[in-house]
Design a protein around this motif. Sequence first.
Motif, PDB file in Angstrom:
ATOM      1  N   GLU A   1      18.261  36.653 -33.365  1.00 15.50           N
ATOM      2  CA  GLU A   1      19.067  35.706 -34.122  1.00 15.50           C
ATOM      3  C   GLU A   1      18.399  34.528 -33.812  1.00 15.50           C
ATOM      4  OE1 GLU A   1      20.454  36.740 -36.797  1.00 15.50           O
ATOM      5  OE2 GLU A   1      19.884  38.711 -36.193  1.00 15.50           O
ATOM      6  N   CYS A   2      18.677  33.564 -32.166  1.00 10.82           N
ATOM      7  CA  CYS A   2      18.225  32.218 -31.845  1.00 10.82           C
ATOM      8  C   CYS A   2      17.170  31.943 -31.411  1.00 10.82           C
ATOM      9  CB  CYS A   2      19.946  31.670 -30.976  1.00 10.82           C
ATOM     10  SG  CYS A   2      21.349  33.042 -31.787  1.00 10.82           S
ATOM     11  N   ASN A   3      17.118  30.688 -31.150  1.00 11.78           N
ATOM     12  CA  ASN A   3      15.889  29.841 -30.525  1.00 11.78           C
ATOM     13  C   ASN A   3      16.215  30.043 -28.912  1.00 11.78           C
ATOM     14  OD1 ASN A   3      13.387  28.932 -30.379  1.00 11.78           O
ATOM     15  ND2 ASN A   3      13.814  26.852 -30.741  1.00 11.78           N
ATOM     16  N   THR A   4      16.172  30.676 -28.456  1.00  8.10           N
ATOM     17  CA  THR A   4      16.130  30.927 -27.070  1.00  8.10           C
ATOM     18  C   THR A   4      15.648  32.446 -26.153  1.00  8.10           C
ATOM     19  OG1 THR A   4      18.026  31.337 -25.242  1.00  8.10           O
ATOM     20  CG2 THR A   4      18.309  32.547 -26.965  1.00  8.10           C
ATOM     21  N   ASP A   5      14.776  32.090 -25.558  1.00  8.11           N
ATOM     22  CA  ASP A   5      14.013  33.176 -24.579  1.00  8.11           C
ATOM     23  C   ASP A   5      14.387  33.582 -23.683  1.00  8.11           C
ATOM     24  OD1 ASP A   5      11.701  32.811 -25.394  1.00  8.11           O
ATOM     25  OD2 ASP A   5      11.145  30.847 -24.036  1.00  8.11           O
ATOM     26  N   CYS A   6      16.612  33.655 -23.363  1.00  7.85           N
ATOM     27  CA  CYS A   6      17.050  34.532 -23.001  1.00  7.85           C
ATOM     28  C   CYS A   6      18.145  35.524 -23.026  1.00  7.85           C
ATOM     29  CB  CYS A   6      18.448  33.405 -22.707  1.00  7.85           C
ATOM     30  SG  CYS A   6      19.564  33.636 -21.338  1.00  7.85           S
ATOM     31  N   THR A   7      17.616  36.274 -22.869  1.00  7.91           N
ATOM     32  CA  THR A   7      18.224  37.648 -23.713  1.00  7.91           C
ATOM     33  C   THR A   7      19.164  38.267 -22.749  1.00  7.91           C
ATOM     34  OG1 THR A   7      16.864  39.410 -22.399  1.00  7.91           O
ATOM     35  CG2 THR A   7      16.173  37.771 -24.908  1.00  7.91           C
ATOM     36  N   SER A   8      19.648  38.202 -21.597  1.00  2.48           N
ATOM     37  CA  SER A   8      21.268  38.252 -20.978  1.00  2.48           C
ATOM     38  C   SER A   8      21.724  38.336 -20.409  1.00  2.48           C
ATOM     39  CB  SER A   8      19.959  39.198 -19.515  1.00  2.48           C
ATOM     40  OG  SER A   8      21.030  40.154 -18.455  1.00  2.48           O
ATOM     41  N   ILE A   9      23.064  38.093 -20.709  1.00  2.00           N
ATOM     42  CA  ILE A   9      24.278  37.789 -20.413  1.00  2.00           C
ATOM     43  C   ILE A   9      24.093  37.277 -19.020  1.00  2.00           C
ATOM     44  CG2 ILE A   9      26.628  37.466 -20.765  1.00  2.00           C
ATOM     45  CD1 ILE A   9      26.557  38.614 -23.254  1.00  2.00           C
ATOM     46  N   LYS A  10      24.389  38.434 -18.359  1.00  2.00           N
ATOM     47  CA  LYS A  10      24.086  39.137 -16.750  1.00  2.00           C
ATOM     48  C   LYS A  10      23.352  36.972 -16.248  1.00  2.00           C
ATOM     49  CE  LYS A  10      23.433  41.699 -12.548  1.00  2.00           C
ATOM     50  NZ  LYS A  10      22.396  41.205 -12.331  1.00  2.00           N
ATOM     51  N   ASP A  11      21.376  37.293 -16.505  1.00  2.00           N
ATOM     52  CA  ASP A  11      20.581  36.175 -16.732  1.00  2.00           C
ATOM     53  C   ASP A  11      21.890  34.978 -16.632  1.00  2.00           C
ATOM     54  OD1 ASP A  11      19.130  38.404 -15.313  1.00  2.00           O
ATOM     55  OD2 ASP A  11      18.006  37.604 -17.232  1.00  2.00           O
ATOM     56  N   ALA A  12      22.335  35.207 -17.605  1.00  2.00           N
ATOM     57  CA  ALA A  12      22.768  33.546 -18.334  1.00  2.00           C
ATOM     58  C   ALA A  12      23.775  33.418 -17.296  1.00  2.00           C
ATOM     59  CB  ALA A  12      23.771  33.012 -19.308  1.00  2.00           C
ATOM     60  N   LEU A  13      24.580  34.816 -16.403  1.00  2.00           N
ATOM     61  CA  LEU A  13      26.054  34.643 -15.718  1.00  2.00           C
ATOM     62  C   LEU A  13      24.612  33.906 -14.537  1.00  2.00           C
ATOM     63  CD1 LEU A  13      28.249  37.020 -17.013  1.00  2.00           C
ATOM     64  CD2 LEU A  13      28.698  34.702 -16.825  1.00  2.00           C
ATOM     65  N   ASP A  14      23.786  34.282 -14.169  1.00  2.00           N
ATOM     66  CA  ASP A  14      23.624  33.791 -12.551  1.00  2.00           C
ATOM     67  C   ASP A  14      22.679  32.428 -12.486  1.00  2.00           C
ATOM     68  OD1 ASP A  14      24.100  36.402 -11.906  1.00  2.00           O
ATOM     69  OD2 ASP A  14      21.459  37.097 -12.526  1.00  2.00           O
ATOM     70  N   VAL A  15      22.620  31.577 -13.597  1.00  2.00           N
ATOM     71  CA  VAL A  15      22.050  30.425 -14.031  1.00  2.00           C
ATOM     72  C   VAL A  15      23.104  29.259 -14.298  1.00  2.00           C
ATOM     73  CG1 VAL A  15      19.732  31.368 -14.092  1.00  2.00           C
ATOM     74  CG2 VAL A  15      21.015  30.552 -16.486  1.00  2.00           C
ATOM     75  N   ALA A  16      24.298  30.422 -14.166  1.00  2.00           N
ATOM     76  CA  ALA A  16      25.105  28.706 -15.207  1.00  2.00           C
ATOM     77  C   ALA A  16      26.259  28.056 -13.940  1.00  2.00           C
ATOM     78  CB  ALA A  16      25.779  29.530 -15.579  1.00  2.00           C
ATOM     79  N   ASN A  17      26.201  27.173 -14.366  1.00  2.00           N
ATOM     80  CA  ASN A  17      27.452  26.398 -13.023  1.00  2.00           C
ATOM     81  C   ASN A  17      28.559  25.972 -13.796  1.00  2.00           C
ATOM     82  OD1 ASN A  17      25.210  25.770 -11.156  1.00  2.00           O
ATOM     83  ND2 ASN A  17      24.719  24.049 -13.073  1.00  2.00           N
ATOM     84  N   ASP A  18      29.545  25.968 -13.361  1.00  2.00           N
ATOM     85  CA  ASP A  18      30.817  25.365 -13.165  1.00  2.00           C
ATOM     86  C   ASP A  18      31.216  25.032 -14.475  1.00  2.00           C
ATOM     87  OD1 ASP A  18      32.884  27.030 -11.589  1.00  2.00           O
ATOM     88  OD2 ASP A  18      32.365  26.027  -9.589  1.00  2.00           O
ATOM     89  N   GLY A  19      31.962  24.916 -15.149  1.00  2.00           N
ATOM     90  CA  GLY A  19      32.225  24.419 -16.557  1.00  2.00           C
ATOM     91  C   GLY A  19      31.059  24.465 -18.099  1.00  2.00           C
TER      92      GLY A  19
END
Length: 317
Positions: A46-64
């Motif tokens: 659906e989207c142009n991204t290699d990130c397939t997991s919300i959990k993985d996204a949370l791991d690398v995300a920063n506040d804000g």
Amino acid sequence: MKRLLFLFCVFGVLVHASGWGSSSSDSSSTCEIKDGVIVVDDDGNECNTDCTSIKDALDVANDGDTIIVCKGSYGDELSVDKSINIEGNLSSANRDNIKITNRVYIKANDVNISNLSIDFQSSGVEGINIDGDYNLSLKNIKIHTDGSALYVKKADDINITDCNITSDSAQGIILPLGSMGSSDGEMHNLYITNSTISGDDNGIWLTKINDTYLKDTNVSSKTYEIILFGCKSGNNLVIDGGYFYKADGSSDPSAVSIAHGENINLSNFHLLDEETVGVLISLNTSNDCDTDVKISNVTIDNAEINATKEAIYAKNV
């Protein structure tokens, strides 16, 4: 000249290896932050991204940061321990197409979740468990669970807008704040607007919270009270608008039960109770409640109450 060219090439390799000048990401993750945004797609279609997991996204995300979730199904249990935004990328009418199929823990302040659904059918387990301090926003969320759909252990300033929250065997929303008679603090400021709340037990069960506002919100239950203001429910409880329905077959004493509180205003609502009393105002003097509990300043205005027994019944007040 050759020596200078060699040094320049080595420096270029080091820059590339260190990630200088590129988007931020964890070395073990395919999720990248670009201008404070991480895009997630479960299959990449659906989207142009290699990130397939919300959990993985949370791991690398920063506040804000903001995590944009694309159409798909996401099965990881999520622990939100950062001040972050999680947003479905579809219109509000299509939130069911973005589905989280596991429990969500919220342990941070300033968390906003919008435009997606949580469908988690594990016996007795809640859909969202909140244990933060302040500022939580749920907007256009659909929660469907077997256990309590929304369990708030601790938090102030909770805003729920345009949501559909359903539990098949427990409470739609429960704010217990420990045991009913405990003295481990109070919560403040719960706002529920233009939402639908349904529970097999209670629709909404509140304990130890001040400043609760329900605006144009529909609430129903099958077994116990639609809305229960329990021990130490606190001050300033306002209902303005909405439709409340309690199904036939319950032996519980009422549809809306007020066991404790001051400055309670119920107005502009419709209530249908097929089994019991419509609104029960009854001081709870049991051992579960503090001995100084009281009920005062209760106003019911412009309400249509259809109940099998009394529309409004007050005792011990």
